[in-house]
Design an enzyme around this catalytic site. Structure first.
Site, PDB file in Angstrom:
ATOM      1  N   GLN B 250       0.834  -1.198   0.000  1.00 23.92           N
ATOM      2  CA  GLN B 250       0.000   0.000   0.000  1.00 23.92           C
ATOM      3  C   GLN B 250       0.870   1.249   0.000  1.00 23.92           C
ATOM      4  OE1 GLN B 250      -3.239   0.305  -0.419  1.00 23.92           O
ATOM      5  NE2 GLN B 250      -2.949   2.508  -0.385  1.00 23.92           N
ATOM      6  N   HIS B 253       2.184   3.054  -3.200  1.00 27.49           N
ATOM      7  CA  HIS B 253       1.289   3.725  -4.153  1.00 27.49           C
ATOM      8  C   HIS B 253       1.649   5.186  -4.380  1.00 27.49           C
ATOM      9  CE1 HIS B 253      -1.750   1.188  -5.845  1.00 27.49           C
ATOM     10  NE2 HIS B 253      -1.972   0.600  -4.688  1.00 27.49           N
ATOM     11  N   GLU B 317     -10.049   1.889   3.334  1.00 26.56           N
ATOM     12  CA  GLU B 317     -10.343   1.367   1.993  1.00 26.56           C
ATOM     13  C   GLU B 317     -10.118  -0.152   1.991  1.00 26.56           C
ATOM     14  OE1 GLU B 317      -7.494   2.713  -0.848  1.00 26.56           O
ATOM     15  OE2 GLU B 317      -8.657   2.043  -2.583  1.00 26.56           O
ATOM     16  N   HIS B 318      -8.952  -0.590   2.493  1.00 27.56           N
ATOM     17  CA  HIS B 318      -8.615  -2.013   2.563  1.00 27.56           C
ATOM     18  C   HIS B 318      -8.422  -2.409   4.013  1.00 27.56           C
ATOM     19  CE1 HIS B 318      -6.769  -0.440  -1.249  1.00 27.56           C
ATOM     20  NE2 HIS B 318      -7.465  -1.442  -1.757  1.00 27.56           N
ATOM     21  N   ASP B 351      -6.520  -6.250  -5.499  1.00 30.07           N
ATOM     22  CA  ASP B 351      -6.162  -5.181  -6.439  1.00 30.07           C
ATOM     23  C   ASP B 351      -6.200  -5.676  -7.875  1.00 30.07           C
ATOM     24  OD1 ASP B 351      -5.734  -3.396  -4.409  1.00 30.07           O
ATOM     25  OD2 ASP B 351      -3.574  -3.738  -4.312  1.00 30.07           O
ATOM     26  N   HIS B 410     -54.121  16.121  -7.404  1.00 30.88           N
ATOM     27  CA  HIS B 410     -53.677  14.754  -7.109  1.00 30.88           C
ATOM     28  C   HIS B 410     -54.856  13.913  -6.607  1.00 30.88           C
ATOM     29  CE1 HIS B 410     -49.671  16.437  -7.462  1.00 30.88           C
ATOM     30  NE2 HIS B 410     -49.120  15.268  -7.220  1.00 30.88           N
TER      31      HIS B 410
END
Lengths: 426, 426
Positions: B250, B253, B317-318, B351, B410
């Site tokens: 990670q 990145h 996220e993970h 991934d 209506h």
């Protein structure tokens, strides 16, 4: 209402352009309101409520007693209608619960899709002369079915008892704030109003602009809002009295509403126009309806197929199929918020009580947005579990892709495991 | 990497604040690019490509021959990996297809929920030194499974053959444009690039800002993007070599990535930190990983329950659960993009190839956003059909609510039908 004879070269996107209000300076005004609420919290809310609603608030939250007592102030018949509508909405949204998914994509590789409710959701109920009870139900009931922990309602003063009663049924905390300031408060939190995970609900141009601005900051919203519309497809079997009543029920919403009638029958068009005139005179909101009929059109076509082609291009919020054996045409509908089948399904049943959600994509957004459903109150989490056999079978694929993307640490995370497996075998 | 001993009064939101780049003037720059693309179309795209990518484009669309020939330029092993990954992604997303729902909410009142694929979707694939093949698959394969009619890929020059090969598998039209200008082109259309219904894909700060700006104009996007992150929960059974490799996968990145380790075992924390040091030296992207480890933390806790409490607050996220019998803890995970269970499930399998989608909510958005799933490429339409018996049973409910909301037209749409039924009975 304009009458158009269909031809292939007609640019319906141009002819049926939705009326839209241009409000110069709206963006800056709303942005200033949001900044002030972020900076000053409750103090800003009280100032804006004094300025815009001319009400001096002591406390922003409606107390529990007022919620609990609300039923007493609601007429029996209305109370019953609220309960019936709630029950239908609950039933249809409960049926939307879906099973978690589990798949083995390779030996030893299991993938799952799980659902979780949003924790805290914000529901905006507009103020104005009429209490939008149905909005509270359409947003609150599905949120409860989804399992959301906390429902926050913001609505401007004065709050009608019927709104409070609907809020008590959905067990919401109610805050007496409206406008862009309410949206800002729910998006970022104040001393009184907790920050929510997603914001739902209709509103005027300030509310809509505020929702789009907080969405651009990462706060999810239900759908962008625009003027609302109805398209009716009718064949010779349709009832002009019913069609006219349906068109007017949409037209009375606001002067920027739009209604479209597409028919294979000139007689149906002519008779509907006559019916419109006579029904219009009896309506309390006839000035509004009259104004929005000016944005509207009746189109004569040769076939239902062509009618649906035009409808798909227009992407109506509401689509009534007042044709013989209406359900066989549903497969051809690609873009619409909600479809009403046959002569005995007026749009107003969906607005209030059939069970479907009335929070629908307007303004052509039915092309690429969904209406509110159970799903709107949940989020997904994926899961994967790989065992030793699995990493052996999927490992090379991951390594090859990671190395092609020059992400060697990604490849390495697989390699250390494959190495361990080799060691174990020795 | 900071080491923290857990205590109840620690403000993890503050300590684990995501690093974020402040880019002064970004908003105005992106807004100017969007306006120019809206006004000048292809001409603007060519000018921006010349200015930012230093490439003079003759035609913006990649020709079909280049797509068809792309396989020749891809190494066999990589080609195979692309095919295996595609197949797994296809399998998991195909399992997400859901049945249409049909419910009778009252006698004579039927409600349905239908699904329709989005017609045309836009997929953005970032450029840069490494070809993000996996992004093309993660977005394109589910779009095809959903039944979208047309896939539009935008990616800046030069385009790697492996990207072209992935695009040929998903049968996409490919346009050689990147940055905010590509997002604007897909949102509003140019002479070459058709307007899409929704925009997907990651990108740099310009791309991300452009997506948020077009979203505020009503164009749906997948998810807001932010720096990405991994949180590992480990007990004493975990393998420090594996954990370190995962954290580094990670961390490589970008310098704004963040990794967090939470463990019940001080020994695991110590050994992981040692492993990090030794694995780091061997990485090609070690400068980046080293930098992002500075944003990172290891937290010693007393229980897995407490670890998951902190994790839910962080909303990673993970999330790797490197603990004994990992699956029994999944029910306690409320906020996460994707969960990786046990010691042989590195983040990198998700991934690339397990089948789950790698387009996940970053930056804490897992609190209230979902990752990309089949659902992201579809929209819903509701249907209702009421028969004569149905309108008789639901009619009074609709009338009572419509009249309370002062929408008499209506109510009238129901009344004209009830009147007709009475006439029929006579």
């Amino acid at each position: 209402m304009r009458i158009i004879i269909d031809a292939q070269n007609i640019d319906y996107l141009e002819i049926l352009k939705r009326p839209c209000e241009l409000n110069i300076g709206l963006r800056e005004q709303v942005s200033a309101i949001i900044s002030k609420v972020k900076a000053d919290g409750d103090k800003a809310l009280k100032e804006f409520t004094s300025k815009f609603d001319r009400v001096e608030l002591d406390t922003i939250e409606v107390d529990l007693k007022a919620l609990n007592d609300s039923k007493k102030h609601v007429e029996t018949e209305l109370g019953l209608a609220i309960e019936v509508a709630s029950k239908n909405i609950e039933q249809f949204h409960a049926a939307q619960r879906i099973q978690e998914i589990e798949v083995n994509t390779m030996p030893g590789v299991t993938c799952k899709l799980l659902y979780r409710p949003l924790n805290r959701v914000g529901l905006y109920i507009p103020g104005g002369t009429a209490p939008l009870i149905s909005t509270a139900l359409m947003l609150g009931v599905p949120a409860r079915v989804a399992g959301c922990n906390e429902l926050i309602v913001c609505t401007p003063p004065p709050i009608n008892p019927a709104i409070l009663y609907a809020c008590s049924l959905i067990n919401a905390r109610v805050f007496c704030v409206g406008g862009a300031q309410a949206i800002a408060a729910m998006a970022f939190g104040t001393e009184s109003i907790p920050r929510v995970d997603k914001i739902f609900g209709p509103g005027n141009s300030f509310v809509t602009e505020a929702k789009m601005q907080v969405a651009a900051m990462g706060v999810p919203i239900d759908i962008p809002a625009g003027p609302s519309e109805l398209l009716v497809v009718a064949d010779e079997s349709a009832n002009p009295t019913f069609i006219a009543a349906d068109l007017l029920s949409q037209a009375e919403h606001g002067t920027d509403s739009q209604v479209v009638l597409i028919s294979t029958s000139q007689t149906i068009i002519d008779n509907t126009l006559n019916e419109l005139k006579s029904q219009l005179t009896k309506l309390p909101r006839k000035e509004i309806a009259q104004e929005s009929l000016k944005n509207s059109a009746a189109i004569k076509v040769d076939s239902i197929k062509r009618a649906l082609e035009i409808s798909n291009g227009y992407a109506p919020e509401h689509l009534i199929l007042a044709v013989n054996d209406a359900s066989r045409h549903v497969d051809q509908v690609m873009n619409a918020g909600s479809i009403f089948l046959g002569s005995y399904t007026p749009e107003s049943v969906g607005d209030y009580a059939s069970g479907t959600n009335h929070t629908l994509p307007t303004s052509g957004f039915a092309r690429n947005w969904s209406g509110v459903s159970l799903n709107s109150f949940t989020k997904t989490i994926t899961v994967q579990e790989v065992d030793k056999k699995g990493i052996a079978s999927i490992g090379q694929t991951v390594i090859a892709l990671a190395e092609a993307e020059q992400l060697n640490a990604h490849a390495n995370a697989v390699k250390v495991r494959l190495n361990q497996l080799k060691k174990n075998q020795k």
